[in-house]
Write a protein that holds these residues in place. Structure first.
Motif, PDB file in Angstrom:
ATOM      1  N   LEU A  74       0.832  -1.205   0.000  1.00 36.63           N
ATOM      2  CA  LEU A  74       0.000   0.000   0.000  1.00 36.63           C
ATOM      3  C   LEU A  74       0.868   1.257   0.000  1.00 36.63           C
ATOM      4  O   LEU A  74       0.551   2.239  -0.682  1.00 36.63           O
ATOM      5  CB  LEU A  74      -0.950  -0.005   1.192  1.00 36.63           C
ATOM      6  N   ASP A  75       1.976   1.217   0.716  1.00 38.69           N
ATOM      7  CA  ASP A  75       2.895   2.360   0.714  1.00 38.69           C
ATOM      8  C   ASP A  75       3.494   2.559  -0.684  1.00 38.69           C
ATOM      9  O   ASP A  75       3.630   3.688  -1.145  1.00 38.69           O
ATOM     10  CB  ASP A  75       4.010   2.148   1.742  1.00 38.69           C
ATOM     11  N   VAL A  76       3.813   1.462  -1.371  1.00 33.22           N
ATOM     12  CA  VAL A  76       4.333   1.552  -2.740  1.00 33.22           C
ATOM     13  C   VAL A  76       3.242   2.067  -3.682  1.00 33.22           C
ATOM     14  O   VAL A  76       3.508   2.888  -4.558  1.00 33.22           O
ATOM     15  CB  VAL A  76       4.896   0.193  -3.221  1.00 33.22           C
ATOM     16  N   VAL A  77       2.000   1.606  -3.489  1.00 32.48           N
ATOM     17  CA  VAL A  77       0.882   2.089  -4.306  1.00 32.48           C
ATOM     18  C   VAL A  77       0.755   3.605  -4.179  1.00 32.48           C
ATOM     19  O   VAL A  77       0.584   4.311  -5.168  1.00 32.48           O
ATOM     20  CB  VAL A  77      -0.453   1.397  -3.903  1.00 32.48           C
ATOM     21  N   ASN A  78       0.869   4.100  -2.959  1.00 26.82           N
ATOM     22  CA  ASN A  78       0.673   5.533  -2.708  1.00 26.82           C
ATOM     23  C   ASN A  78       1.886   6.400  -3.040  1.00 26.82           C
ATOM     24  O   ASN A  78       1.724   7.571  -3.384  1.00 26.82           O
ATOM     25  CB  ASN A  78       0.268   5.762  -1.251  1.00 26.82           C
ATOM     26  N   ASN A  79       3.096   5.830  -2.932  1.00 29.29           N
ATOM     27  CA  ASN A  79       4.302   6.653  -3.059  1.00 29.29           C
ATOM     28  C   ASN A  79       5.242   6.246  -4.188  1.00 29.29           C
ATOM     29  O   ASN A  79       6.266   6.908  -4.387  1.00 29.29           O
ATOM     30  CB  ASN A  79       5.067   6.655  -1.731  1.00 29.29           C
ATOM     31  N   GLY A  80       4.952   5.168  -4.876  1.00 30.32           N
ATOM     32  CA  GLY A  80       5.776   4.734  -6.002  1.00 30.32           C
ATOM     33  C   GLY A  80       7.217   4.500  -5.609  1.00 30.32           C
ATOM     34  O   GLY A  80       7.513   3.941  -4.549  1.00 30.32           O
ATOM     35  N   LYS A 121       1.988 -10.936 -26.721  1.00 33.23           N
ATOM     36  CA  LYS A 121       0.753 -11.701 -26.547  1.00 33.23           C
ATOM     37  C   LYS A 121       0.969 -12.681 -25.394  1.00 33.23           C
ATOM     38  O   LYS A 121       1.937 -13.459 -25.415  1.00 33.23           O
ATOM     39  CB  LYS A 121       0.430 -12.451 -27.845  1.00 33.23           C
ATOM     40  N   TYR A 122       0.061 -12.635 -24.411  1.00 35.60           N
ATOM     41  CA  TYR A 122       0.274 -13.364 -23.162  1.00 35.60           C
ATOM     42  C   TYR A 122      -1.006 -13.949 -22.588  1.00 35.60           C
ATOM     43  O   TYR A 122      -2.094 -13.450 -22.834  1.00 35.60           O
ATOM     44  CB  TYR A 122       0.843 -12.414 -22.090  1.00 35.60           C
ATOM     45  N   PHE A 123      -0.803 -14.980 -21.767  1.00 37.26           N
ATOM     46  CA  PHE A 123      -1.808 -15.380 -20.801  1.00 37.26           C
ATOM     47  C   PHE A 123      -1.450 -14.597 -19.546  1.00 37.26           C
ATOM     48  O   PHE A 123      -0.292 -14.620 -19.107  1.00 37.26           O
ATOM     49  CB  PHE A 123      -1.758 -16.877 -20.501  1.00 37.26           C
ATOM     50  N   THR A 124      -2.414 -13.884 -18.968  1.00 40.65           N
ATOM     51  CA  THR A 124      -2.152 -13.085 -17.772  1.00 40.65           C
ATOM     52  C   THR A 124      -2.936 -13.642 -16.596  1.00 40.65           C
ATOM     53  O   THR A 124      -4.140 -13.864 -16.693  1.00 40.65           O
ATOM     54  CB  THR A 124      -2.539 -11.612 -17.995  1.00 40.65           C
ATOM     55  N   ALA A 125      -2.206 -13.878 -15.511  1.00 46.04           N
ATOM     56  CA  ALA A 125      -2.822 -14.326 -14.258  1.00 46.04           C
ATOM     57  C   ALA A 125      -2.777 -13.169 -13.266  1.00 46.04           C
ATOM     58  O   ALA A 125      -1.838 -12.364 -13.274  1.00 46.04           O
ATOM     59  CB  ALA A 125      -2.074 -15.530 -13.701  1.00 46.04           C
ATOM     60  N   TRP A 126      -3.799 -13.088 -12.430  1.00 47.28           N
ATOM     61  CA  TRP A 126      -3.931 -12.013 -11.444  1.00 47.28           C
ATOM     62  C   TRP A 126      -4.146 -12.601 -10.064  1.00 47.28           C
ATOM     63  O   TRP A 126      -4.881 -13.574  -9.917  1.00 47.28           O
ATOM     64  CB  TRP A 126      -5.138 -11.133 -11.766  1.00 47.28           C
ATOM     65  N   ALA A 127      -3.525 -11.983  -9.066  1.00 47.32           N
ATOM     66  CA  ALA A 127      -3.764 -12.380  -7.676  1.00 47.32           C
ATOM     67  C   ALA A 127      -3.796 -11.133  -6.805  1.00 47.32           C
ATOM     68  O   ALA A 127      -2.987 -10.213  -6.989  1.00 47.32           O
ATOM     69  CB  ALA A 127      -2.680 -13.338  -7.192  1.00 47.32           C
ATOM     70  N   PRO A 128      -4.726 -11.091  -5.859  1.00 55.05           N
ATOM     71  CA  PRO A 128      -4.831  -9.909  -4.998  1.00 55.05           C
ATOM     72  C   PRO A 128      -3.772  -9.884  -3.901  1.00 55.05           C
ATOM     73  O   PRO A 128      -3.397 -10.921  -3.357  1.00 55.05           O
ATOM     74  CB  PRO A 128      -6.222 -10.065  -4.385  1.00 55.05           C
ATOM     75  N   VAL A 129      -3.313  -8.682  -3.603  1.00 51.25           N
ATOM     76  CA  VAL A 129      -2.474  -8.451  -2.430  1.00 51.25           C
ATOM     77  C   VAL A 129      -3.415  -7.850  -1.398  1.00 51.25           C
ATOM     78  O   VAL A 129      -4.029  -6.810  -1.637  1.00 51.25           O
ATOM     79  CB  VAL A 129      -1.314  -7.479  -2.727  1.00 51.25           C
ATOM     80  N   MET A 130      -3.523  -8.520  -0.273  1.00 54.40           N
ATOM     81  CA  MET A 130      -4.489  -8.126   0.740  1.00 54.40           C
ATOM     82  C   MET A 130      -3.857  -7.221   1.803  1.00 54.40           C
ATOM     83  O   MET A 130      -2.724  -7.435   2.219  1.00 54.40           O
ATOM     84  CB  MET A 130      -5.075  -9.370   1.421  1.00 54.40           C
TER      85      MET A 130
END
Length: 181
Positions: A36-42, A122-131
């Protein structure tokens, strides 16, 4: 032909499962408050290098093309951190929101059923949440597996199946010739 199609489907399913497993493991290895700190402050975040290095371990050891962090910011879906050493997406660079990412934004890992294309390939993309600490999704780990590699493996499998069929046919013909004499 049927065997080739079944092998192709099984291979694609295996690749997609691998992507989800890597994305989920990477997301699970990250601390929500740090992300979350990286999300907010890059790149200004004191945790940026730590998160980058953690994701890079998965990239280097997972047999994947790309791994990155994304997040929803206002009405946009943006890159937060990209481990691509050659041409990384910029912090806060907008990306197209994929339907499969919606499941991850709701807390469940997912993968696109068909490959998608963008400026990187061109890719298969997988997603996973960071909680986060409160159980909320603070970011998504995205994992891209190169579609061309999947196609190359499929083609090799089809060639092997064809060779086995031809050899079996020849052996069968020889046996029939011997039996008929």
């Amino acid at each position: 032909v049927v065997a080739g199609l079944q092998v192709s489907k099984a291979l694609r399913d295996q690749v997609k499962t691998k992507g989800v497993n890597i994305a989920s493991s990477a997301a699970g290895s990250l601390e929500g408050t740090e992300v979350l700190d990286v999300v907010n402050n890059g790149t200004e975040s004191s945790y940026y290098d730590k998160v980058y290095n953690q994701l890079t371990v998965f990239k280097n050891n997972g047999g994947i093309e790309y791994i990155y962090l994304t997040a929803a910011k206002g009405d946009k879906f943006v890159y937060i951190l990209d481990t691509d050493p050659e041409d990384p997406a910029a912090y806060d660079e907008e990306l197209e929101f994929e339907d499969d990412a919606v499941k991850a934004m709701l807390g469940e890992s997912s993968v696109n059923q068909e490959p998608t294309s963008d400026e990187w390939g061109k890719y298969f993309t997988a997603w996973a949440p960071v909680m986060g600490d409160g159980g909320e999704v603070v970011a998504l780990v995205g994992v891209d597996i190169d579609y061309d590699e999947v196609v190359a493996i499929e083609q090799n499998v089809i060639i092997y199946i064809a060779i086995i069929c031809i050899v079996t046919y020849i052996v069968l013909l020889i046996v029939l010739i011997i039996i008929s004499k």
